[in-house]
Structures are given as C-alpha cells and as structure tokens.
Scaffold this active site. Structure first.
Site, PDB file in Angstrom:
ATOM      1  N   ILE A   1       0.848  -1.203   0.000  1.00 35.04           N
ATOM      2  CA  ILE A   1       0.000   0.000   0.000  1.00 35.04           C
ATOM      3  C   ILE A   1       0.882   1.251   0.000  1.00 35.04           C
ATOM      4  O   ILE A   1       0.621   2.221  -0.714  1.00 35.04           O
ATOM      5  CB  ILE A   1      -0.964  -0.003   1.211  1.00 35.04           C
ATOM      6  CG1 ILE A   1      -1.784  -1.306   1.221  1.00 35.04           C
ATOM      7  CG2 ILE A   1      -1.881   1.203   1.170  1.00 35.04           C
ATOM      8  CD1 ILE A   1      -2.754  -1.452   2.381  1.00 35.04           C
TER       9      ILE A   1
ATOM     10  N   ALA B   1       4.080   1.162   8.059  1.00 38.66           N
ATOM     11  CA  ALA B   1       4.938   0.037   8.442  1.00 38.66           C
ATOM     12  C   ALA B   1       4.323  -0.761   9.587  1.00 38.66           C
ATOM     13  O   ALA B   1       4.182  -0.252  10.695  1.00 38.66           O
ATOM     14  CB  ALA B   1       6.313   0.555   8.864  1.00 38.66           C
TER      15      ALA B   1
ATOM     16  N   ASN C   1       5.963  -4.905  17.172  1.00 38.01           N
ATOM     17  CA  ASN C   1       6.187  -4.029  16.025  1.00 38.01           C
ATOM     18  C   ASN C   1       5.083  -2.977  15.877  1.00 38.01           C
ATOM     19  O   ASN C   1       5.354  -1.787  15.757  1.00 38.01           O
ATOM     20  CB  ASN C   1       6.302  -4.859  14.744  1.00 38.01           C
ATOM     21  CG  ASN C   1       6.831  -4.037  13.588  1.00 38.01           C
ATOM     22  OD1 ASN C   1       7.702  -3.202  13.759  1.00 38.01           O
ATOM     23  ND2 ASN C   1       6.281  -4.251  12.405  1.00 38.01           N
TER      24      ASN C   1
ATOM     25  N   TYR D   1      -3.695  -9.082  15.532  1.00 39.08           N
ATOM     26  CA  TYR D   1      -3.452  -8.037  14.527  1.00 39.08           C
ATOM     27  C   TYR D   1      -4.425  -6.871  14.748  1.00 39.08           C
ATOM     28  O   TYR D   1      -4.010  -5.713  14.906  1.00 39.08           O
ATOM     29  CB  TYR D   1      -3.609  -8.630  13.122  1.00 39.08           C
ATOM     30  CG  TYR D   1      -3.733  -7.589  12.047  1.00 39.08           C
ATOM     31  CD1 TYR D   1      -2.747  -6.623  11.869  1.00 39.08           C
ATOM     32  CD2 TYR D   1      -4.867  -7.545  11.211  1.00 39.08           C
ATOM     33  CE1 TYR D   1      -2.867  -5.647  10.890  1.00 39.08           C
ATOM     34  CE2 TYR D   1      -4.988  -6.580  10.229  1.00 39.08           C
ATOM     35  CZ  TYR D   1      -4.002  -5.636  10.075  1.00 39.08           C
ATOM     36  OH  TYR D   1      -4.135  -4.666   9.116  1.00 39.08           O
TER      37      TYR D   1
ATOM     38  N   ILE E   1      -9.745 -22.386  -0.665  1.00 38.64           N
ATOM     39  CA  ILE E   1     -10.887 -21.652  -0.111  1.00 38.64           C
ATOM     40  C   ILE E   1     -10.939 -22.003   1.369  1.00 38.64           C
ATOM     41  O   ILE E   1     -11.210 -23.156   1.728  1.00 38.64           O
ATOM     42  CB  ILE E   1     -12.204 -22.072  -0.796  1.00 38.64           C
ATOM     43  CG1 ILE E   1     -12.138 -21.800  -2.296  1.00 38.64           C
ATOM     44  CG2 ILE E   1     -13.380 -21.354  -0.159  1.00 38.64           C
ATOM     45  CD1 ILE E   1     -13.379 -22.246  -3.062  1.00 38.64           C
TER      46      ILE E   1
ATOM     47  N   ARG F   1     -15.796 -10.214   1.839  1.00 44.02           N
ATOM     48  CA  ARG F   1     -14.921  -9.069   2.110  1.00 44.02           C
ATOM     49  C   ARG F   1     -15.255  -7.930   1.143  1.00 44.02           C
ATOM     50  O   ARG F   1     -15.804  -8.156   0.066  1.00 44.02           O
ATOM     51  CB  ARG F   1     -13.442  -9.453   1.915  1.00 44.02           C
ATOM     52  CG  ARG F   1     -12.914 -10.460   2.931  1.00 44.02           C
ATOM     53  CD  ARG F   1     -12.768  -9.852   4.314  1.00 44.02           C
ATOM     54  NE  ARG F   1     -12.265 -10.802   5.299  1.00 44.02           N
ATOM     55  CZ  ARG F   1     -13.024 -11.635   6.012  1.00 44.02           C
ATOM     56  NH1 ARG F   1     -14.336 -11.651   5.852  1.00 44.02           N
ATOM     57  NH2 ARG F   1     -12.484 -12.448   6.897  1.00 44.02           N
TER      58      ARG F   1
ATOM     59  N   ARG G   1      -9.797 -20.631   8.325  1.00 45.10           N
ATOM     60  CA  ARG G   1      -8.539 -20.063   8.820  1.00 45.10           C
ATOM     61  C   ARG G   1      -8.848 -19.355  10.143  1.00 45.10           C
ATOM     62  O   ARG G   1      -9.746 -18.498  10.163  1.00 45.10           O
ATOM     63  CB  ARG G   1      -8.022 -19.066   7.768  1.00 45.10           C
ATOM     64  CG  ARG G   1      -6.612 -18.617   7.956  1.00 45.10           C
ATOM     65  CD  ARG G   1      -6.161 -17.745   6.791  1.00 45.10           C
ATOM     66  NE  ARG G   1      -6.846 -16.448   6.755  1.00 45.10           N
ATOM     67  CZ  ARG G   1      -6.556 -15.483   5.895  1.00 45.10           C
ATOM     68  NH1 ARG G   1      -5.623 -15.665   4.982  1.00 45.10           N
ATOM     69  NH2 ARG G   1      -7.207 -14.340   5.915  1.00 45.10           N
TER      70      ARG G   1
ATOM     71  N   GLY H   1      -9.370 -16.901  13.125  1.00 44.16           N
ATOM     72  CA  GLY H   1      -9.337 -15.443  13.239  1.00 44.16           C
ATOM     73  C   GLY H   1     -10.123 -14.712  12.166  1.00 44.16           C
ATOM     74  O   GLY H   1     -10.199 -13.485  12.194  1.00 44.16           O
ATOM     75  N   ASP H   2     -10.690 -15.432  11.194  1.00 43.70           N
ATOM     76  CA  ASP H   2     -11.411 -14.776  10.098  1.00 43.70           C
ATOM     77  C   ASP H   2     -12.877 -14.524  10.446  1.00 43.70           C
ATOM     78  O   ASP H   2     -13.641 -15.470  10.622  1.00 43.70           O
ATOM     79  CB  ASP H   2     -11.402 -15.676   8.850  1.00 43.70           C
ATOM     80  CG  ASP H   2     -10.180 -15.496   7.995  1.00 43.70           C
ATOM     81  OD1 ASP H   2      -9.471 -14.481   8.160  1.00 43.70           O
ATOM     82  OD2 ASP H   2      -9.939 -16.365   7.134  1.00 43.70           O
TER      83      ASP H   2
HETATM   84  N1  UDP Z   1      -8.718 -16.694   1.652  1.00 42.91           N
HETATM   85  C1  UDP Z   1      -8.900 -17.895   1.009  1.00 42.91           C
HETATM   86  N2  UDP Z   1      -7.840 -18.437   0.343  1.00 42.91           N
HETATM   87  C2  UDP Z   1      -6.606 -17.852   0.301  1.00 42.91           C
HETATM   88  C3  UDP Z   1      -6.448 -16.614   0.963  1.00 42.91           C
HETATM   89  C4  UDP Z   1      -7.514 -16.076   1.636  1.00 42.91           C
HETATM   90  O1  UDP Z   1     -10.000 -18.462   1.026  1.00 42.91           O
HETATM   91  O2  UDP Z   1      -5.679 -18.399  -0.305  1.00 42.91           O
HETATM   92  C5  UDP Z   1      -9.870 -16.053   2.327  1.00 42.91           C
HETATM   93  C6  UDP Z   1      -9.608 -15.676   3.775  1.00 42.91           C
HETATM   94  O3  UDP Z   1      -9.900 -16.741   4.645  1.00 42.91           O
HETATM   95  C7  UDP Z   1     -10.548 -14.478   3.928  1.00 42.91           C
HETATM   96  C8  UDP Z   1     -10.570 -13.841   2.537  1.00 42.91           C
HETATM   97  O4  UDP Z   1     -10.131 -14.860   1.643  1.00 42.91           O
HETATM   98  O5  UDP Z   1     -11.843 -14.919   4.222  1.00 42.91           O
HETATM   99  C9  UDP Z   1      -9.634 -12.640   2.400  1.00 42.91           C
HETATM  100  O6  UDP Z   1      -8.389 -13.000   2.933  1.00 42.91           O
HETATM  101  P1  UDP Z   1      -7.076 -12.134   2.739  1.00 42.91           P
HETATM  102  O7  UDP Z   1      -5.968 -12.909   3.377  1.00 42.91           O
HETATM  103  O8  UDP Z   1      -6.914 -11.760   1.305  1.00 42.91           O
HETATM  104  O9  UDP Z   1      -7.381 -10.793   3.533  1.00 42.91           O
HETATM  105  P2  UDP Z   1      -7.870 -10.532   5.059  1.00 42.91           P
HETATM  106  O10 UDP Z   1      -9.371 -10.432   4.986  1.00 42.91           O
HETATM  107  O11 UDP Z   1      -7.365 -11.641   5.915  1.00 42.91           O
HETATM  108  O12 UDP Z   1      -7.243  -9.221   5.390  1.00 42.91           O
END
Ligand code: UDP
Length: 323
Positions: free
Chosen positions: A12, A74, A92, A141, A205, A219, A276, A278-279
């Site tokens: 960015i 940063a 950080n 984060y 996915i 998103r 994943r 934390g999502d």
């Molecule tokens: N995601 C996914 N496959 C990948 C990377 C990300 O399904 O290889 C999903 C992730 O779980 C989230 C969305 O895509 O729901 C966006 O993830 P990204 O890491 O791009 O950005 P974040 O939302 O974490 O900032």
C-alpha cells in the site's frame, strides 16, 4: 508538504508514495525492507533503510526530513500469523510504532496518518459497518491496531497531534508501476491469480460453512490507488478522526475466484479447506464518512476492474519485484 512515509516500500505504501509525489509532495520513505522491496520505492522519493525499533534513528530521520506529515504504513498485517505469534504484532505494531509517535510530537509534525483496519471491529453486529460500531478485535493483529488508535487519541488530546486513522477493508489491485508482492503470499487475489498464471496448481478456499450465501467469507475489496488518494486528502488541515475505507460491496471468496476467471480468461482450480483461525465471516464497509468529510471518490469501485489491474501487473511482473 514534506511527508515521511514508513513502510513506503510495501504494497500500500509504494502506491501511496507514487500518488503523493504525483500530487506534488516531497517524500522520504523509511522502511526496514522486511516485507517491502527496494524497487517498489518510487525513484523520485528519498529512501532511508531503518527500523522503527531504533528510537534514535527514527527521531533523527524525522527531523532531518523536516517532516510536516507522517504516514505510517509500516506494520505486520497478517491475521493468521498474528494468531500464531501475537508478540510479533504487539512489539512491532504497538511498541515500535510508539517510537514514531513520540518522534512526531518532538518534531512538531502537523499531521499523522495511520493505517488501521476493519479488523479492529472483530465480528460486527451490523452490516455495512460504520465507524461507530464497537471495536472488539478477534485476533492480535486487530488488537494491535486498535491499541495504536487509542494512543493516537490520547496524543491528540494531550499533545495536540492531529491524526487521521483509516480503517482499511481489503486492499487489492495495482497501479501501472507498483503491485502486490509479499515474500510469503497469504492474500486471496494474488494467490488466485498465481493459478491463472500457471505458477500454482490450485488455490485454497478457507472455510465453506460460514453463515453466508455460498458458505465462504465475504470481504469488501478496495483499489490501492483509491486508498492512496484518501491519504492525500487526509493531509489537508483540519481533517481529523477515524474513517472506514471500502466500497460498500461484499464479495465472497468464490465470487472473487470467479471474477479472476473472467478477467484472466482462464479456469482456476480451487480446493475447499477448513476455516482459517481469526477470520470473521463478513466485513463490508459503510464509508460514507470518508465520502462526506474528505470528499473521497473511489475510481475503481467494481471488483472486476480491481482484479483487472492486479492481473495486468502480475502478468507484467510474474516474479514480482526482483529484490
Ligand atoms: N482466503 C482464502 N484463500 C486464500 C487466501 C484467503 O480463502 O488463499 C480467504 C480468507 O480466509 C478471507 C478472505 O479470503 O476470508 C480474504 O483473505 P485475505 O488474506 O486476502 O485478507 P484478510 O481479509 O485476511 O485481510
């Protein structure tokens, strides 16, 4: 203005530096190149290799640059990594960032612009999300960014430091020159495009049983040049406070993959994986405040246009930056 940009070699930051210089500003980039790339720094900017952990260096660099404004990109920014290694994020993003904040006060900087995130909201109670929602991060984060937001408020109140904190939704796309190259790529769009480029067999996915229409996370993707423009608008005197930056449209992981297929004209193999950690299931911005108070007007609101600029950059830079 003389603008001091931390993280100006990152994804960015690099595009923001380019746009700042195009708008007539003088830019000093301060970056430790842990995630950024030297060749992602606009050649018209002055480059300083340095780490925010080095308190004296930060203070000296800021004074020597005669910084009138600081734009602070940063930081570590991976949700998944922060769940594995929270200390890295607090050290950080909070402790090292504080060195910069103190230096900005000492150098009488007029404006501090901070990259925050929608991850500060956690799992929101309301959609789309405006700036008044409660902030309850669900990963370190988001927590680290919220802590910095709080420090900014106190520094404004007690030291008179004017700040703008942008809560980014999902940055994506590229400018003509600068794009997304992380050494370990975890983000959705570049990973999907790697399959289209033939660099990977398949993409993942993460989670297919979320409470969304197709079961995958939603998103709000926002073009990197539009993000950069908001930072330039924030430099104007009197602009102050917290702003969401997103387009107000949510796309599922499956919809993003389909958009990448349409743009690239190639079929993309995707494999269903567990969630994943934390999502949050759905993050979509109400960015009316930025539109209203900053007169911000995104130029690339459509997902396909965003993906098209990313595809164009990745095709021209299949290996990303050379350094
Ligand atoms: N995601 C996914 N496959 C990948 C990377 C990300 O399904 O290889 C999903 C992730 O779980 C989230 C969305 O895509 O729901 C966006 O993830 P990204 O890491 O791009 O950005 P974040 O939302 O974490 O900032």
């Amino acid at each position: 203005m003389n603008v001091f940009v931390t993280g100006g070699a990152g994804y960015i930051g690099s595009v923001c530096v380019e746009e700042l210089i195009n708008a007539g500003h003088t830019v000093t980039v301060f970056d430790n190149l842990s995630e950024g790339h030297r060749s992602a720094v606009d050649p018209r900017a002055r480059f300083l290799l340095g780490d925010l952990a080095d308190r004296e260096l930060v203070a000296r660099s800021l004074t020597e640059a005669r910084a009138e404004a600081v734009i602070h990109f940063a930081a570590h920014a991976l949700v998944g990594e922060s769940m594995q290694n929270p200390g890295k994020y607090f050290r950080n993003n909070v402790a090292n960032g504080l060195n910069l904040l103190d230096a900005a006060v000492a150098a009488h900087v007029r404006k501090f612009v901070f990259s925050s995130t929608c991850a500060t909201y956690g799992v929101p109670e309301q959609m789309p999300m405006d700036e008044t929602l409660p902030q309850r991060p669900v990963n370190p984060y988001g927590e680290s960014k919220l802590m910095f937001e709080r420090m900014l408020q106190w520094y404004q109140q007690l030291h008179g430091l004017e700040f703008v904190a942008f809560r980014y939704f999902n940055a994506a796309g590229a400018s003509k020159k600068f794009g997304e190259h992380h050494r370990v790529e975890t983000h959705l769009i570049p990973n999907v495009l790697k399959v289209a480029l033939g660099q990977k067999e398949q993409c993942d996915i993460f989670g297919t049983n979320y409470p969304t229409l197709d079961g995958t996370c939603i998103r709000d993707y926002i073009h990197i040049v539009d993000l950069a423009q908001a930072h330039i608008l924030a430099l104007a005197p009197g602009k102050q406070g917290f702003f969401n930056l997103g387009n107000g449209s949510g796309y599922s992981v499956r919809e993003v993959i389909q958009a990448c297929e349409r743009v690239s004209g190639r079929s993309i193999k995707a494999v269903e994986q567990p969630r994943r950690p934390g999502d949050p299931p759905r993050l979509v911005a109400a960015a009316d405040k930025a539109l209203r108070e900053l007169d911000w007007r995104p130029k690339f609101p459509k997902l396909e246009d965003i993906v098209a600029t990313a595809w164009d950059w990745h095709r021209r830079h299949p290996q990303g930056y050379r350094d």
